[in-house]
Design a protein around this motif. Sequence first.
Motif, PDB file in Angstrom:
ATOM      1  N   PRO A   1      43.214  44.993  45.583  1.00 30.78           N
ATOM      2  CA  PRO A   1      43.106  45.827  46.784  1.00 30.78           C
ATOM      3  C   PRO A   1      41.693  46.375  46.948  1.00 30.78           C
ATOM      4  O   PRO A   1      41.023  46.688  45.961  1.00 30.78           O
ATOM      5  N   VAL A   2      41.257  46.463  48.187  1.00 28.87           N
ATOM      6  CA  VAL A   2      39.933  47.022  48.449  1.00 28.87           C
ATOM      7  C   VAL A   2      39.938  48.501  48.122  1.00 28.87           C
ATOM      8  O   VAL A   2      40.984  49.146  48.072  1.00 28.87           O
ATOM      9  N   SER A   3      38.774  49.043  47.884  1.00 33.47           N
ATOM     10  CA  SER A   3      38.641  50.456  47.566  1.00 33.47           C
ATOM     11  C   SER A   3      38.868  51.294  48.818  1.00 33.47           C
ATOM     12  O   SER A   3      38.137  51.160  49.798  1.00 33.47           O
TER      13      SER A   3
ATOM     14  N   TYR B   1      34.382  43.271  49.254  1.00 41.77           N
ATOM     15  CA  TYR B   1      34.588  41.833  49.439  1.00 41.77           C
ATOM     16  C   TYR B   1      34.858  41.159  48.094  1.00 41.77           C
ATOM     17  O   TYR B   1      35.733  40.293  47.994  1.00 41.77           O
ATOM     18  N   ALA B   2      34.128  41.559  47.082  1.00 40.30           N
ATOM     19  CA  ALA B   2      34.361  40.991  45.748  1.00 40.30           C
ATOM     20  C   ALA B   2      35.778  41.305  45.274  1.00 40.30           C
ATOM     21  O   ALA B   2      36.436  40.454  44.670  1.00 40.30           O
ATOM     22  N   ARG B   3      36.247  42.493  45.551  1.00 44.28           N
ATOM     23  CA  ARG B   3      37.627  42.851  45.187  1.00 44.28           C
ATOM     24  C   ARG B   3      38.631  42.024  45.991  1.00 44.28           C
ATOM     25  O   ARG B   3      39.635  41.565  45.453  1.00 44.28           O
ATOM     26  N   ALA B   4      38.374  41.839  47.284  1.00 42.50           N
ATOM     27  CA  ALA B   4      39.301  41.091  48.135  1.00 42.50           C
ATOM     28  C   ALA B   4      39.381  39.634  47.708  1.00 42.50           C
ATOM     29  O   ALA B   4      40.457  39.038  47.693  1.00 42.50           O
ATOM     30  N   VAL B   5      38.243  39.048  47.340  1.00 49.46           N
ATOM     31  CA  VAL B   5      38.223  37.648  46.904  1.00 49.46           C
ATOM     32  C   VAL B   5      39.007  37.483  45.607  1.00 49.46           C
ATOM     33  O   VAL B   5      39.676  36.468  45.403  1.00 49.46           O
ATOM     34  N   ARG B   6      38.966  38.471  44.749  1.00 51.91           N
ATOM     35  CA  ARG B   6      39.702  38.426  43.482  1.00 51.91           C
ATOM     36  C   ARG B   6      41.164  38.857  43.638  1.00 51.91           C
ATOM     37  O   ARG B   6      41.847  39.095  42.651  1.00 51.91           O
ATOM     38  N   ARG B   7      41.596  39.016  44.889  1.00 50.31           N
ATOM     39  CA  ARG B   7      42.975  39.382  45.213  1.00 50.31           C
ATOM     40  C   ARG B   7      43.363  40.750  44.654  1.00 50.31           C
ATOM     41  O   ARG B   7      44.489  40.975  44.232  1.00 50.31           O
TER      42      ARG B   7
ATOM     43  N   ASN C   1      31.824  43.953  58.126  1.00 48.80           N
ATOM     44  CA  ASN C   1      31.018  45.138  57.817  1.00 48.80           C
ATOM     45  C   ASN C   1      29.749  44.750  57.068  1.00 48.80           C
ATOM     46  O   ASN C   1      28.699  45.358  57.271  1.00 48.80           O
ATOM     47  N   GLY C   2      29.836  43.754  56.212  1.00 47.85           N
ATOM     48  CA  GLY C   2      28.638  43.278  55.517  1.00 47.85           C
ATOM     49  C   GLY C   2      27.612  42.720  56.486  1.00 47.85           C
ATOM     50  O   GLY C   2      26.415  43.005  56.384  1.00 47.85           O
ATOM     51  N   VAL C   3      28.080  41.952  57.455  1.00 49.31           N
ATOM     52  CA  VAL C   3      27.186  41.390  58.474  1.00 49.31           C
ATOM     53  C   VAL C   3      26.593  42.510  59.327  1.00 49.31           C
ATOM     54  O   VAL C   3      25.393  42.500  59.642  1.00 49.31           O
TER      55      VAL C   3
ATOM     56  N   VAL D   1      28.686  48.812  49.715  1.00 53.43           N
ATOM     57  CA  VAL D   1      30.128  49.093  49.663  1.00 53.43           C
ATOM     58  C   VAL D   1      30.931  47.894  50.159  1.00 53.43           C
ATOM     59  O   VAL D   1      31.949  47.537  49.551  1.00 53.43           O
ATOM     60  N   ALA D   2      30.490  47.259  51.229  1.00 57.72           N
ATOM     61  CA  ALA D   2      31.212  46.092  51.743  1.00 57.72           C
ATOM     62  C   ALA D   2      31.166  44.939  50.741  1.00 57.72           C
ATOM     63  O   ALA D   2      32.152  44.218  50.581  1.00 57.72           O
ATOM     64  N   GLY D   3      30.044  44.775  50.063  1.00 58.75           N
ATOM     65  CA  GLY D   3      29.957  43.741  49.027  1.00 58.75           C
ATOM     66  C   GLY D   3      30.929  43.993  47.894  1.00 58.75           C
ATOM     67  O   GLY D   3      31.591  43.068  47.406  1.00 58.75           O
ATOM     68  N   TYR D   4      31.031  45.241  47.485  1.00 50.30           N
ATOM     69  CA  TYR D   4      31.992  45.607  46.435  1.00 50.30           C
ATOM     70  C   TYR D   4      33.420  45.320  46.897  1.00 50.30           C
ATOM     71  O   TYR D   4      34.209  44.719  46.169  1.00 50.30           O
TER      72      TYR D   4
END
Length: 121
Positions: free
Chosen positions: A59-61, A51-57, A12-14, A46-49
Amino acid sequence: MDPTTKLTVAGNGVLGCWLIAAPFVLGTPAVGRWNDVIVGAAVILVAGYNYARAVRRRPVSATGAGLIAVLGLWLVVAPFALGLEGVALWNDVVSGTLMASFGSYNAYVAGTTPAFRATAQ
């Protein structure tokens, strides 16, 4: 977070980056250009937010993923509402379909994550 979620959030970011660049590459009329730039910028944020959550393990919003899904659905309808034709129309339809699919998947995953359900109860 599972690799599929990271991939769909990054996808989605791309797509958001492509939406900002595509109107200038494809020569889209002004109304379609502004629509793509505004939707693309919102999707990138929103995708950046997420993705940052997913990388930190974490759950995504679910709200953010749902917003991306709704913006994707808007992109499917927008070219017809705004009178776009040709490549610009198909760019928005294909990008919107992918975006809505990825966003829907991420919203589903966010709603079924045990940590998310425990917090909601």
